[in-house]
Each structure stands twice: as structure tokens, then as C-alpha cells.
Design a protein around this motif. Structure first.
Motif, mmCIF file in Angstrom:
data_model
loop_
_atom_site.group_PDB
_atom_site.id
_atom_site.type_symbol
_atom_site.label_atom_id
_atom_site.label_comp_id
_atom_site.label_asym_id
_atom_site.label_seq_id
_atom_site.Cartn_x
_atom_site.Cartn_y
_atom_site.Cartn_z
ATOM 1 N N GLY A 18 0.802 -1.211 0.000
ATOM 2 C CA GLY A 18 0.000 0.000 0.000
ATOM 3 C C GLY A 18 0.835 1.260 0.000
ATOM 4 O O GLY A 18 0.492 2.250 -0.666
ATOM 5 N N LEU A 19 1.931 1.240 0.730
ATOM 6 C CA LEU A 19 2.797 2.431 0.793
ATOM 7 C C LEU A 19 3.442 2.726 -0.556
ATOM 8 O O LEU A 19 3.516 3.883 -0.991
ATOM 9 C CB LEU A 19 3.867 2.228 1.859
ATOM 10 N N LEU A 20 3.938 1.683 -1.249
ATOM 11 C CA LEU A 20 4.543 1.898 -2.564
ATOM 12 C C LEU A 20 3.512 2.425 -3.549
ATOM 13 O O LEU A 20 3.761 3.398 -4.277
ATOM 14 C CB LEU A 20 5.151 0.594 -3.084
ATOM 15 N N LEU A 21 2.342 1.805 -3.571
ATOM 16 C CA LEU A 21 1.280 2.210 -4.488
ATOM 17 C C LEU A 21 0.860 3.649 -4.223
ATOM 18 O O LEU A 21 0.753 4.465 -5.150
ATOM 19 C CB LEU A 21 0.092 1.265 -4.332
ATOM 20 N N ALA A 22 0.621 3.973 -2.960
ATOM 21 C CA ALA A 22 0.176 5.321 -2.626
ATOM 22 C C ALA A 22 1.228 6.356 -2.991
ATOM 23 O O ALA A 22 0.909 7.423 -3.540
ATOM 24 C CB ALA A 22 -0.153 5.394 -1.130
ATOM 25 N N ALA A 30 -1.797 12.476 -8.376
ATOM 26 C CA ALA A 30 -3.117 12.069 -7.890
ATOM 27 C C ALA A 30 -3.281 12.420 -6.414
ATOM 28 O O ALA A 30 -2.312 12.477 -5.661
ATOM 29 C CB ALA A 30 -3.305 10.563 -8.092
ATOM 30 N N ARG A 31 -4.525 12.641 -6.012
ATOM 31 C CA ARG A 31 -4.844 12.782 -4.595
ATOM 32 C C ARG A 31 -5.046 11.377 -4.020
ATOM 33 O O ARG A 31 -5.852 10.607 -4.537
ATOM 34 C CB ARG A 31 -6.111 13.612 -4.395
ATOM 35 N N VAL A 32 -4.328 11.055 -2.975
ATOM 36 C CA VAL A 32 -4.340 9.694 -2.435
ATOM 37 C C VAL A 32 -4.584 9.739 -0.937
ATOM 38 O O VAL A 32 -3.930 10.495 -0.208
ATOM 39 C CB VAL A 32 -3.009 8.961 -2.712
ATOM 40 N N THR A 33 -5.512 8.915 -0.485
ATOM 41 C CA THR A 33 -5.752 8.722 0.939
ATOM 42 C C THR A 33 -5.415 7.273 1.275
ATOM 43 O O THR A 33 -5.868 6.351 0.591
ATOM 44 C CB THR A 33 -7.218 9.010 1.310
ATOM 45 N N LEU A 34 -4.613 7.092 2.307
ATOM 46 C CA LEU A 34 -4.180 5.762 2.746
ATOM 47 C C LEU A 34 -4.678 5.551 4.167
ATOM 48 O O LEU A 34 -4.312 6.306 5.078
ATOM 49 C CB LEU A 34 -2.654 5.666 2.680
ATOM 50 N N ILE A 35 -5.520 4.532 4.368
ATOM 51 C CA ILE A 35 -6.021 4.263 5.712
ATOM 52 C C ILE A 35 -5.440 2.952 6.234
ATOM 53 O O ILE A 35 -5.176 2.018 5.470
ATOM 54 C CB ILE A 35 -7.564 4.228 5.771
ATOM 55 N N LEU A 109 11.233 3.427 4.749
ATOM 56 C CA LEU A 109 11.565 4.198 3.543
ATOM 57 C C LEU A 109 10.327 4.551 2.737
ATOM 58 O O LEU A 109 10.176 5.680 2.248
ATOM 59 C CB LEU A 109 12.546 3.403 2.677
ATOM 60 N N LEU A 110 9.410 3.595 2.591
ATOM 61 C CA LEU A 110 8.212 3.841 1.795
ATOM 62 C C LEU A 110 7.266 4.811 2.481
ATOM 63 O O LEU A 110 6.560 5.577 1.817
ATOM 64 C CB LEU A 110 7.513 2.517 1.490
ATOM 65 N N THR A 111 7.234 4.795 3.804
ATOM 66 C CA THR A 111 6.416 5.762 4.536
ATOM 67 C C THR A 111 6.944 7.174 4.332
ATOM 68 O O THR A 111 6.173 8.123 4.075
ATOM 69 C CB THR A 111 6.390 5.422 6.032
ATOM 70 N N GLN A 112 8.255 7.345 4.444
ATOM 71 C CA GLN A 112 8.856 8.659 4.226
ATOM 72 C C GLN A 112 8.535 9.174 2.828
ATOM 73 O O GLN A 112 8.199 10.352 2.645
ATOM 74 C CB GLN A 112 10.363 8.589 4.441
ATOM 75 N N ARG A 113 8.630 8.285 1.844
ATOM 76 C CA ARG A 113 8.345 8.700 0.470
ATOM 77 C C ARG A 113 6.864 9.059 0.305
ATOM 78 O O ARG A 113 6.537 10.078 -0.331
ATOM 79 C CB ARG A 113 8.717 7.578 -0.501
ATOM 80 N N ALA A 114 5.970 8.235 0.858
ATOM 81 C CA ALA A 114 4.539 8.514 0.732
ATOM 82 C C ALA A 114 4.190 9.871 1.339
ATOM 83 O O ALA A 114 3.460 10.674 0.736
ATOM 84 C CB ALA A 114 3.729 7.396 1.399
ATOM 85 N N LEU A 115 4.707 10.153 2.505
ATOM 86 C CA LEU A 115 4.426 11.433 3.152
ATOM 87 C C LEU A 115 5.019 12.596 2.362
ATOM 88 O O LEU A 115 4.396 13.661 2.227
ATOM 89 C CB LEU A 115 4.968 11.431 4.578
ATOM 90 N N SER A 116 6.210 12.395 1.810
ATOM 91 C CA SER A 116 6.864 13.483 1.069
ATOM 92 C C SER A 116 6.142 13.801 -0.236
ATOM 93 O O SER A 116 6.249 14.923 -0.744
ATOM 94 C CB SER A 116 8.324 13.114 0.773
ATOM 95 N N THR A 117 5.411 12.825 -0.787
ATOM 96 C CA THR A 117 4.672 13.059 -2.029
ATOM 97 C C THR A 117 3.260 13.559 -1.778
ATOM 98 O O THR A 117 2.521 13.825 -2.728
ATOM 99 C CB THR A 117 4.623 11.781 -2.887
ATOM 100 N N ASP A 120 -2.239 11.387 2.066
ATOM 101 C CA ASP A 120 -2.983 11.625 3.312
ATOM 102 C C ASP A 120 -3.077 10.288 4.055
ATOM 103 O O ASP A 120 -3.903 9.440 3.725
ATOM 104 C CB ASP A 120 -4.374 12.168 2.981
ATOM 105 N N VAL A 121 -2.210 10.084 5.041
ATOM 106 C CA VAL A 121 -2.145 8.816 5.775
ATOM 107 C C VAL A 121 -2.966 8.938 7.050
ATOM 108 O O VAL A 121 -2.743 9.837 7.870
ATOM 109 C CB VAL A 121 -0.684 8.446 6.123
ATOM 110 N N ARG A 122 -3.919 8.016 7.221
ATOM 111 C CA ARG A 122 -4.801 8.045 8.384
ATOM 112 C C ARG A 122 -4.714 6.716 9.123
ATOM 113 O O ARG A 122 -5.185 5.678 8.625
ATOM 114 C CB ARG A 122 -6.246 8.315 7.966
ATOM 115 N N HIS A 123 -4.121 6.743 10.297
ATOM 116 C CA HIS A 123 -4.032 5.543 11.128
ATOM 117 C C HIS A 123 -5.279 5.406 11.991
ATOM 118 O O HIS A 123 -6.109 6.321 12.083
ATOM 119 C CB HIS A 123 -2.784 5.618 12.005
ATOM 120 N N ASP A 124 -5.392 4.228 12.620
ATOM 121 C CA ASP A 124 -6.524 3.953 13.503
ATOM 122 C C ASP A 124 -7.847 4.170 12.766
ATOM 123 O O ASP A 124 -8.828 4.653 13.337
ATOM 124 C CB ASP A 124 -6.447 4.844 14.753
ATOM 125 N N THR A 125 -7.842 3.816 11.491
ATOM 126 C CA THR A 125 -9.008 4.005 10.621
ATOM 127 C C THR A 125 -9.307 2.701 9.904
ATOM 128 O O THR A 125 -8.408 2.098 9.322
ATOM 129 C CB THR A 125 -8.756 5.126 9.602
#
Length: 468
Positions: A18-22, A30-35, A109-117, A120-125
Motif C-alpha cells: 500500500g505504501l509503494l502504491l500510494a 493524484a490525490r491519495v488517501t491511505l487508511i 523508507l516507503l512511509t517517508q516517500r509517501a508522506l513526502s509526495t 494523506d495517511v490516516r491511522h486507527d481508521t
């Protein structure tokens, strides 16, 4: 056109797939939301540890491979059952080895990249339901403290693991069965280092696996036919030691475990990776035995295949969006099935008990080792280097071009059109790419007269010979 979209793509599940895809989709604009159902800061206690050559190539195309390689140990020789040896240094890749590193390093690494691009990462969702229509998908979710909400997206991708809520919501079956029960895992320190970097052996009633993380810790996996208990049954270091002694003749002085777990392994595959505007990738689409360390790698390769296709459709770069999206199923479903077969064959040899299977475990390894074409095919499948999508979908290695390495040029997420110097061939009419999003390059070798169109995931569409 739906003007009330909250996001272009909703990705469900913040594991590596999911992190790589997002990250890919957000990098494309693209606008991307990751839950993710896990609260932020809760570690994913994972069984994955191996990153194969093809996955490293895909990470190289995102500028991440070198940083990841620095976190682990390189294994250039795989030895199975003390008789079957694979020389990974012969792989035709910039990464001719297996990288042993924990999954959390990949996720970091993939989290850092996802956030830098801008993802919108939403935990506990957590996803509760999906409703599709002609223009998009409405997702029912619950956020922190169970607050209900809805999200409207053009597409949804389920990367939420074996117990995928996306797959369940779609009503898709997940046929298959448990291939092995009561596997134990542990991260330990050893008093005596194994002779091989990657140590694997099976004796019929037990098998074991040991790999180094490179920082003094080792990942140990084991199975004992005589102790088949539920996953909930406690496991301690003495049980791990006993299995190692049966499989290897020694426990290498295991001590100071930082994590021990018991699990079972299934072989399952969803019949469809796409249902209209909803897709599955990674363990949500396929699960298999841990033999060969292909699970996380197959999921990351799913993501690399799907991301550029969704991006092209979202940008309007293709005249045939449905055909392009359907090609995800056509290309990746057979790969998932092949991984089930290959990993299943390895685990069954390791568990061999009957006379015929024990004979196969004795005879097959030396035959594979001696027959170089067969050995190369097996290495190609496990490493991912040998995976191709039919005649027009061959993997392209990291070519040296006048403008630099191919996989450096792919870091823009665009197609790369390679041609002889002095020519400017047009794009093939059906290519799902806008000329404005194309990187042009030239062969370093002036004798090469072919034209090659390389997809963002490093697979090629041959376009013939250049004129002039």
C-alpha cells in the motif's frame, strides 16, 4: 463527472504494498488517501525479511534501493537442504543478491516517500463497507474512537492483507488451504555464526531457516511435525532451539530473543484482482508459504504494475482506460499463481515424509544445480528477474544510456523511449502515455538501431527499428 470526490484513490492497508502504491500515485499528481487500522506508532510485527533483486530494481527506480541495501546483509549464495545451491551473483541485475533486512526497514523508507509526495495517511481508521457506481466508490469507514465517516474516491485498492476487509466487502472468495501449521519465528542472537549467510535444511519431521539481519540479530524459522498446535499456543526459546537442533544438528547457541511468534501459512488466491473500480494487491490478493521469501516482493511488484496504470487513467493518457486497467489482472494473476506453485514446491520438499518425496528431496537438488538452464529459471522466478508479461512485456535490465542509467531515468515515473542517436521516433499509437510525460533517451552503443519503449515499471514494449 463526479465533482464530490474526497480523493482520487483510496488505498486500504499501510504495509509495503500500500505504501509503494500510494507513493507512486501521489508522485504522479493524484490525490491519495491511505487508511490503516493500526494506530500510529504500532509496529507491524512481520515475518518478511527478504528483498529480492527485482524488487530492489523497482526500488532503485524510486531512488530508494541504495538506502535499503545499507540496512541489511547481502546473500549471494542460497543453499537449500544442504544439496541445492543457487549462485545469485550470476543474476543479470545491478543487485545480484538477496538482501536480508526486516520489513520495517522497507516500510520506513516507503512511509517517508509517501508522506513526502503528499499522501494523506490516516491511522486507527478501518474500512466498514464499499458501494460502487459508474463514477466512483463510496467507502464507509470508522476513524479514531470509532467515529463513522464516508470517503468518496474514483478508485479503491485493497492492500490490507490476508484478512482483507476490501476483499470481504466485495464478496470475493479466497480459495485455498493451510499448507503448514505451527511454524515458529524468532529474532535471536547466536553464539556461533552459521557457515552460510542463509541456512536452510529439512529432515522430514522438522526444518529450519536462519538468516542474519546484519546487526547481530538473526531471523529463525522452524517447524516440527511432532508439535502441531494452534497459533495461540505459547512458544518459548527452548522450543525454537529444539527445532534447530533437529534440523541443523545445532542451535548455534541461540539466546536473548527479542521476538517469538507462532503462525500458520496458507496457500490462497483471489479469482479476480479487479472488480470494477476496486482492486486487490499483495496479501489481499494472494498468500503462500514463506519458502523463497517471495511474499512481500510479489506484493511490491503488484503495486508497481498497478500504480502507473491507474495514474495513466487518472490523467487521461490512454484512449482505452478499461483495457489498461484489465491488464493488471491479466499480468499479475498468473504471477501470483506461479509464486504459489514455486513456494509450495519448496515447502513440500522441506516437509517430505513419504519415500517418494524423500527421494525427490535427495535427487532434485543436485539435478537442478547441475542443469544450469534449469537453475537459472528457478533463480529467475524466485528473484523476480525472470518474470515477463508475454512476448511484449519483457523486463528491461538497468541499461547504460547516454543520459545515465535507465533506472535513474525511470525515477520520474514516466515512460522512457530509447532510440539511436540522431533519430526521434514517434510513440506507438496505442501507447498509454502522453508525449508531454515521456523521457527520451539514446543508446550508448551507436550500433544499436532498435527503438525500445520502457514502461514506468521497467517492462518493455518493442517498437521496431529506427529510420534514418
Amino acid at each position: 463527472m463526479d465533482h464530490h470526490l474526497d480523493t482520487d484513490v483510496l488505498v486500504v492497508g499501510a504495509g509495503p504494498t500500500g505504501l509503494l502504491l500510494a507513493g507512486d500515485l501521489a508522485a504522479s499528481g493524484a490525490r491519495v488517501t491511505l487508511i490503516e487500522r493500526r494506530p500510529q506508532g504500532i509496529a507491524n510485527m512481520t515475518r518478511a525479511f527478504a528483498v529480492h533483486a527485482r524488487t530492489l530494481e523497482l526500488l532503485d527506480a524510486r531512488g530508494l534501493a541504495d538506502d535499503l541495501v545499507a540496512t541489511g546483509s547481502r546473500v549471494t549464495r542460497m543453499r537449500l537442504f544442504r544439496r541445492l545451491t543457487f549462485d545469485l551473483s550470476r543474476l543479470p541485475s545491478r543487485f545480484p543478491y538477496l538482501l536480508v533486512t526486516p520489513q520495517y526497514e522497507v516500510e520506513k523508507l516507503l512511509t517517508q516517500r509517501a508522506l513526502s509526495t503528499g499522501v494523506d495517511v490516516r491511522h486507527d481508521t478501518e474500512l466498514r463497507g464499499l458501494t460502487q457506481d459508474a463514477d466512483g466508490v463510496t467507502a464507509s469507514i470508522t476513524g479514531p474512537e470509532g467515529a463513522p465517516a464516508t470517503l468518496r474516491a474514483r478508485y479503491v485498492v485493497g492492500t490490507d492483507g490476508m484478512r482483507s476487509s476490501v476483499r470481504t466487502t466485495l464478496g470475493l472468495p479466497f480459495p485455498g488451504s493451510s499448507v503448514i501449521r505451527s511454524l515458529v519465528l524468532a529474532d535471536v542472537r547466536l553464539t556461533e555464526a552459521p557457515a552460510e549467510l542463509l541456512t536452510v535444511n529439512g529432515v522430514g519431521d522438522a526444518f529450519g531457516f536462519i538468516a542474519p539481519f546484519g546487526d547481530g540479530w538473526y531471523r529463525v524459522m522452524g517447524w516440527d511435525r511432532r508439535r502441531q498446535v494452534p497459533d495461540s499456543e505459547p512458544v518459548d526459546l527452548e522450543e525454537v532451539r529444539a527445532i534447530a537442533r533437529r534440523a541443523f544438528g545445532t542451535d548455534f547457541g541461540m539466546h536473548d530473543p527479542r521476538w517469538i511468534s507462532r503462525f500458520h501459512s496458507d496457500e490462497r488466491q483471489a479469482p479476480a484482482y479487479r472488480v470494477n473500480r476496486v482492486f486487490l494487491a499483495g496479501d489481499a490478493a494472494h498468500v503462500h508459504s514463506p519458502a523463497g521469501g517471495q511474499g512481500m516482493n510479489t506484493g511490491l511488484q503488484d503495486a508497481a504494475n498497478l500504480s502507473w496504470k491507474l495514474a495513466a487513467v487518472l490523467r487521461g493518457d490512454t484512449a482505452e482506460p478499461e483495457a489498461l486497467l484489465d491488464s493488471y489482472q491479466a499480468e499479475r494473476h498468473p504471477v501470483g499463481a506461479a509464486v504459489l506453485r514455486s513456494s509450495g514446491a519448496i515447502i513440500r520438499l522441506a516437509m517430505a515424509r513419504g519415500l517418494f518425496l524423500r527421494a525427490a528431496r535427495t535427487l532434485v537438488p543436485p539435478l537442478v544445480t547441475l542443469m544450469r538452464p534449469l537453475s537459472a529459471k528457478v533463480m529467475g522466478m524466485i528473484s523476480g528477474i525472470g518474470i515477463a508479461y508475454g512476448r511484449d512485456g519483457a523486463r528491461v535490465p538497468d541499461l547504460d544510456l547516454r543520459e545515465g542509467r535507465l533506472y535513474e531515468l525511470l525515477r520520474g515515473g514516466e515512460f522512457v523511449l530509447i532510440a539511436p542517436a540522431g533519430t526521434r521516433p514517434p510513440l506507438p499509437p496505442a501507447a498509454p502515455v502522453s508525449p508531454a510525460r515521456l523521457t527520451r533517451a539514446t543508446w550508448a552503443d551507436p550500433a544499436r538501431r532498435t527503438v525500445l519503449l520502457v514502461r514506468p515499471d521497467g517492462y518493455a514494449l518493442p517498437t521496431g527499428r529506427a529510420s534514418g
